[in-house]
Design an enzyme around this catalytic site. Structure first.
Site, PDB file in Angstrom:
ATOM      1  N   HIS A  55      -4.829  -0.656  -0.686  1.00 50.34           N
ATOM      2  CA  HIS A  55      -3.376  -0.040  -1.602  1.00 50.34           C
ATOM      3  C   HIS A  55      -2.780  -0.870  -1.867  1.00 50.34           C
ATOM      4  CE1 HIS A  55      -0.935   3.975  -2.913  1.00 50.34           C
ATOM      5  NE2 HIS A  55      -0.394   2.795  -2.583  1.00 50.34           N
ATOM      6  N   CYS A  56      -1.716  -1.051  -2.702  1.00 49.23           N
ATOM      7  CA  CYS A  56      -1.133  -1.944  -3.457  1.00 49.23           C
ATOM      8  C   CYS A  56      -0.095  -1.948  -3.602  1.00 49.23           C
ATOM      9  CB  CYS A  56      -1.583  -3.254  -4.493  1.00 49.23           C
ATOM     10  SG  CYS A  56      -0.748  -4.627  -5.113  1.00 49.23           S
ATOM     11  N   PRO A  57       0.668  -1.895  -2.997  1.00 47.32           N
ATOM     12  CA  PRO A  57       2.531  -1.666  -3.347  1.00 47.32           C
ATOM     13  C   PRO A  57       3.062  -2.004  -4.506  1.00 47.32           C
ATOM     14  CG  PRO A  57       3.105  -3.099  -2.074  1.00 47.32           C
ATOM     15  CD  PRO A  57       1.523  -2.614  -1.906  1.00 47.32           C
ATOM     16  N   ASN A 117      -0.855   1.864  -5.966  1.00 46.08           N
ATOM     17  CA  ASN A 117      -1.896   2.641  -5.852  1.00 46.08           C
ATOM     18  C   ASN A 117      -3.043   1.746  -4.934  1.00 46.08           C
ATOM     19  OD1 ASN A 117      -3.974   3.925  -6.941  1.00 46.08           O
ATOM     20  ND2 ASN A 117      -3.407   4.570  -9.387  1.00 46.08           N
TER      21      ASN A 117
END
Length: 406
Positions: free
Chosen positions: A122-124, A128
């Site tokens: 999960h990429c901040p 998403n």
């Protein structure tokens, strides 16, 4: 009326990650365009026009792939999904939140609150997950951002050099820089004063920092793509080796989705159509493996984690804050640098700890009340808030990260 899809996209943008990422793109692009007009005016020569068009091209491609990665999303396992053959359910984990089985290579994301197909992380920065559908656009963004920043950095350096060249005067014991007015004829459309110099210098530092940081992320992503592994699957493979070595079982774990060729692995993510191969639920596997080789290993690791976990009892209340002030200076300054949650503790709670640091532990709270609905509470908590249960059969096993001799 505004549809639910538009509201979902708006919520994606309302996060510190996209705000910072888009601010960096805006600052570097706007400053580079202004500096390009000073250094190499695009209407005078073909070279200036090409330089300016390339700069615009970098910005458009970076934003296109960024928003594609954010809004297209990774793809989610359908709610209530079950495999076609009912007997295959024994090879899969069941997600109580999504009320469905976890398809091969999928994992449940606490942030998205859905099971994500081929989840990498999960990429901040895009707020998403990176997974099956958006892995290619996310990786292209990681490639294009450093390339655009390198181009912008060159423009910043050349602009500052050409603008300061005729303004610097050397004395016997001093160096003077005249920033009051332009020293060339004709005067530039955009005056290059002290504020413009400071903006260019700031944008240069921002662009160089972005090049290094995002470039390293691109290298990491390419390594996992060329082996057809996600970051999570690389960790599962490492834990498989640790499990086999710990129990001396003599097994050999073979990662099933490595096609044996870097080009074939590359084509699993990047295609001419832009649509990744497969449907995100069924995957081609190498010879000697089958569709559920990885999920079977995950079930073994899950059972092993239960066996090797240690039961603790809470002796102090803990509110679940990230950096607790009342739990000691060392606990405050050594809080885990991760987006994994903290779990609140009340005196008397039971926790199964699976891994630990010197001042923090990670585990799952044992829920006794039926009102909890079977939802597990997992996260970090301060080590000083708990004590090891003395009369429990599970306490003979060490916590992951601690020495086995303890």
């Amino acid at each position: 009326m505004v549809g639910p899809g538009a509201l979902q996209r708006a919520r994606r943008l309302c996060h510190w990650g996209p705000a910072v990422a888009l601010a960096v793109v805006a600052v570097c692009s706007a400053t580079a365009m202004a500096d390009a007009a000073l250094w190499y005016w695009p209407l005078d020569t073909a070279g200036g026009s090409v330089n300016f068009v390339m700069l615009l091209n970098w910005t458009v491609m970076i934003l296109y792939n960024y928003f594609s990665a954010m809004f297209v999303g990774p793809g989610y396992v359908p709610l209530g999904w079950t495999p076609e053959k009912s007997q295959d359910c024994m090879y899969l984990q069941y997600c109580k939140v999504c009320q469905s089985y976890k398809a091969p290579r999928s994992h449940h994301c606490r942030k998205c609150n859905r099971c994500v197909m081929k989840m990498d992380h999960h990429c901040p920065w895009i707020n998403n997950c990176c997974g099956y559908q958006n892995h290619a656009s996310f990786t292209l963004f990681l490639l294009l951002a450093p390339l655009g920043c390198i181009h912008a950095s060159f423009i910043f350096i050349m602009t500052m050099y050409t603008q300061l060249y005729n303004r610097i005067s050397f004395g016997w014991s001093s160096v003077k820089i005249d920033m009051s007015a332009a020293k060339r004829d004709p005067r530039p459309i955009i005056p290059f004063g002290l504020s413009a110099f400071a903006a260019s210098l700031f944008a240069l530092g921002l662009a160089l920092g972005t090049t290094i940081a995002v470039g390293m992320l691109f290298i990491i992503q390419m390594k996992v793509i060329l082996t057809n592994k996600t970051s999570i699957e690389s960790w599962i493979e490492e834990k498989a080796k640790d499990r086999i070595q710990y129990y001396q079982t003599g097994e050999t774990f073979i990662f099933p989705y490595d096609m044996g060729s870097k080009w074939k692995n590359f084509r699993q993510v990047f295609t001419w159509s832009g649509i990744p191969e497969g449907d995100g639920l069924d995957w081609p596997v190498r010879d000697g493996c089958h569709q559920y080789s990885l999920t079977i290993e995950q079930l073994k690791q899950k059972a092993d984690k239960r066996v090797r976990s240690v039961r603790y009892r809470a002796i102090e209340d803990y509110s679940g804050v990230c950096c607790p002030v009342t739990k000691g200076v060392k606990t405050f300054f050594t809080t885990p640098c991760t987006e994994e949650p903290r779990i609140a503790l009340s005196k008397g709670d039971l926790i199964l700890a699976t891994r630990g640091l010197k001042h923090w532990m990670y585990g799952e709270k044992i829920l006794i009340s039926a009102a909890d609905g079977g939802i597990r509470e997992r996260g970090w908590f301060p080590r000083k808030c708990v004590e090891k249960c003395q009369y429990d059969s599970e306490t003979d096993q060490p916590v992951d990260g601690e020495k086995k001799s303890k």
